[in-house]
Design an enzyme around this catalytic site. Structure first.
Site, PDB file in Angstrom:
ATOM      1  N   GLU A 212      64.848  56.533  72.757  1.00 17.99           N
ATOM      2  CA  GLU A 212      65.533  57.699  72.198  1.00 17.99           C
ATOM      3  C   GLU A 212      65.604  58.857  73.185  1.00 17.99           C
ATOM      4  OE1 GLU A 212      63.287  55.918  70.539  1.00 17.99           O
ATOM      5  OE2 GLU A 212      64.355  55.190  68.784  1.00 17.99           O
TER       6      GLU A 212
ATOM      7  N   HIS B 118      60.350  57.449  58.110  1.00 18.45           N
ATOM      8  CA  HIS B 118      61.776  57.097  58.074  1.00 18.45           C
ATOM      9  C   HIS B 118      62.513  57.838  56.970  1.00 18.45           C
ATOM     10  CE1 HIS B 118      60.111  53.725  60.359  1.00 18.45           C
ATOM     11  NE2 HIS B 118      61.322  53.418  60.755  1.00 18.45           N
TER      12      HIS B 118
END
Lengths: 344, 336
Positions: free
Chosen positions: B68, B137
């Site tokens: 990322e 998440h």
């Protein structure tokens, strides 16, 4: 110092001169020496201005590392891009920036490259392909890979150089950037200027492999170790790497072994290295002295020519400081300008 | 309000609307490309990119490794040098892995270089709870990024706005962060065909009312509208403002509404403390609308806890319609 030159020469197969004497004309080589002086005198001028209270904040000087910046940028055009580091004055000058506008930036003036918003740590002349120094160790690595992705997508044929220090090779960004550059075969050259210390922590204490270049193997790219204080060695490694990049064969990691004479920044008490060590590098391995001796030996310049360059650079530095002093301060009313792009 | 005259509309899901926006952007401008984890043949974790790779090829719908920080930084570098990348995070929670590039680089590069560059990067963040994915998440981190000058942060609530705001974001010269609520991906709504934009920085009054202004974001817009519908049966008339952009915030629309209704409630999924509601409340307290307030401002935000796994606990973590109804009724009737 001529020993260094001969040693470099003997390494070159089938030729009796080091790489740069075969690759570049004499004007270019004299200009390389001039740029090395420009970097050193710029940083000495900046340091002095700091001591005199004309510059605030902090700065990270690269005195002693000039051969790496100049050797890497010698064969680059303005369209080739670089990302730079917190120790980035040399890269900026080697890429072609005007020292007056650099001084103006250090003085916080509107005529500075960043209009007084960036200072030493964010110095950049975008017009000569410098995408910026960076205050975050490893911050420029992914950005350089992104610039190389643009070059590949737009088929510009340009190469991107990513300068970083030995400290950055332990940041995650280093590993992610090298991996993606390799899998996509991007035209980027990673140049690690290994000056032995990340702030106070030696490479031996911080890095599991003896050479930063050893890490290239993990990303299936060539890893090249050069004497970062020898212009021709640096330039030759860079030439091979940029040819490879432009051919579409992907990135290279070049490790320039070098040394910074000054401390990490203005707060450094130099307690992690000995006076003897610093002395030895300054007197035995100075990159400018070595390059001068080599240029004289190969008949590119004589003592008078060297003196003329020094004097000319000194004048340019003095004029740059004067320009910076006389330039206007930014208007506080424009504080928020440049946060966002002005739209019609 | 929209930049172009709208043509025929049809029903699309929020995810389809986003996909259509990306396809239109790539057709219109060859500099636009997509990057992200598993956005190619897989189609994205939430099937937002879907089959775009078949249409545009792997060069323009680029799968990245699970990196990322590096991926976001590469998008930044590509943007600065002339491309128009749209970078998809698999989950907004993973922004935490890329904060360096988002906050220190993308947001500041133009400023640090004195205006010499722009950073036209778009980053997409599937956000929010309600999927049973638990604490790592399910977060709503938009207020984190909303705190950073140099970024623009948007939260479309409808398929129409998702498409129009994304097209606006891709054209924007500055970094735009889009938070897309995962529970909205399947929601259907009228979406105009072809190209149009919805302006960044402009809130939308979704429902007009006299008694209370609810400022909501993302999925909470729909919950607030449902609550307003319920309360209209009790004679309580609620105005619902969809903030749409949290940076730069459309202060004027909120101020005008509160001057009219004299009451303000903020409903948002992110953690209540130091969140969007704090900003909207303070903005009203500092404005001329303060003198018009007839009651204290109320915030309904996420609980002060990570998002739990158990569905009942998860539901209790974020504002729900019942809670909005109760709080709004109490506020308007003076019960609190």
């Amino acid at each position: 110092m001529s020993a260094t030159a001969r040693k470099s020469a003997s390494k070159t197969e089938g030729a009796n001169q080091p790489f740069i004497y075969r690759q570049f004309d004499q004007d270019k080589l004299r200009d390389a020496l001039r740029k090395m002086y420009l970097i050193r005198q710029f940083e000495e001028g900046a340091e002095e201005s700091y001591m005199r209270g004309l510059i605030h904040g902090t700065m990270h000087l690269s005195i002693g590392q000039e051969a790496s910046a100049v050797g890497i940028c010698l064969g680059l055009s303005d369209e080739d891009q670089i990302t730079s580091t917190h120790r980035g004055h040399g890269h900026c000058i080697a890429k072609g920036a005007d020292v007056s506008r650099m001084f103006a930036e250090f003085f916080g003036k509107t005529t500075g490259y960043c209009r007084g918003r960036g200072g030493s740590m964010h110095i950049a002349d975008v017009s000569t392909g410098n995408l910026g120094a960076n205050g975050i160790v490893g911050g420029g690595l992914p950005i350089a890979v992104g610039a190389a992705l643009t070059a590949k997508k737009m088929k510009t044929g340009n190469v991107v150089v990513c300068f970083f220090g030995d400290g950055a090779n332990n940041e995650g960004a280093f590993h992610e950037a090298l991996n993606m550059a390799a899998i996509w075969k991007l035209p980027v050259v990673f140049v690690c200027e290994n000056n032995g210390y990340g702030m106070s922590t030696s490479v031996a204490r911080a890095t599991a492999v003896p050479n930063i270049a050893d890490r290239a193997a993990a990303y299936a790219m060539p890893g090249v170790i050069v004497n970062g204080n020898v212009v021709s060695d640096v330039a030759e490694a860079m030439h091979e790497a940029s040819e490879r990049a432009r051919r579409g064969d992907g990135p290279t990691l070049i490790e320039c072994k070098t040394y910074r004479y000054r401390g990490h920044s203005k707060s450094d008490r130099n307690r992690y290295r000995s006076k003897e060590e610093i002395e030895e590098w300054m007197t035995e391995r100075d990159p400018i002295e070595a390059f001068e001796a080599e240029l004289v030996e190969f008949g590119v310049i004589d003592a008078a020519g060297i003196e003329a360059i020094r004097a000319d650079v000194a004048r340019e530095i003095a004029a740059g400081i004067e320009f910076a002093k006389e330039s206007p301060m930014p208007d506080v009313a424009n504080l928020e300008k440049y946060v966002y792009t002005e739209q019609a | 309000m929209d930049a172009q005259v709208e043509t025929a509309t049809r029903e699309l899901s929020y995810a389809q609307a986003i996909q259509e926006a990306m396809a239109i952007a790539m057709e219109r401008d060859e500099r636009v490309f997509l990057m992200g984890e598993d956005i190619g043949v897989y189609g994205g974790a939430f099937q937002v990119t879907g089959d775009l790779v078949e249409r545009f090829g792997p060069e323009r719908v680029m799968d990245t490794p699970i990196s990322e920080l590096g991926g976001a930084g590469i998008a930044v570098g590509a943007a600065v040098t002339g491309m128009r990348p749209v970078f998809e995070f698999q989950f907004s929670d993973f922004a935490t892995l890329a904060m360096e590039q988002i906050v220190n680089q993308a947001a500041k590069m133009r400023y640090m270089l004195g205006g010499a560059v722009s950073v036209p990067v778009v980053m997409r963040f599937p956000a929010g709870s309600g999927t049973g994915a638990a604490a790592q998440h399910s977060q709503s981190l938009e207020a984190w990024l909303g705190h950073v000058p140099g970024l623009k942060v948007i939260q479309p609530a409808t398929p129409h706005d998702a498409k129009g705001l994304l097209l606006a974001a891709i054209e924007d010269p500055d970094p735009v962060m889009i938070f897309e609520h995962k529970l909205l991906y399947k929601m259907k709504g009228a979406v105009p065909e072809g190209y149009y934009t919805v302006p960044i920085g402009k809130a939308d009054v979704r429902r007009e009312g006299r008694d209370l202004t609810i400022v909501a974001t993302s999925i909470m817009v729909h919950k607030a509208l449902e609550a307003a519908e319920t309360l209209s049966g009790e004679g309580i008339d609620i105005e619902v403002i969809d903030l749409r952009t949290i940076r730069p915030m459309d202060r004027q629309t909120v101020i005008e509404s509160v001057r009219k209704t004299s009451r303000l409630m903020c409903v948002y999924e992110g953690v209540k403390t130091l969140g969007i509601g704090a900003e909207v409340s303070a903005m009203i307290a500092e404005s001329e609308a303060f003198d018009y307030l007839d009651a204290p401002i109320v915030r309904l935000g996420g609980a002060e806890t990570p998002i739990p796994y158990n569905p009942e606990l998860e539901k209790a973590t974020v504002p729900q319609v019942d809670g909005i109804v109760r709080a709004a009724r109490d506020l308007v009737t003076g019960a609190r």
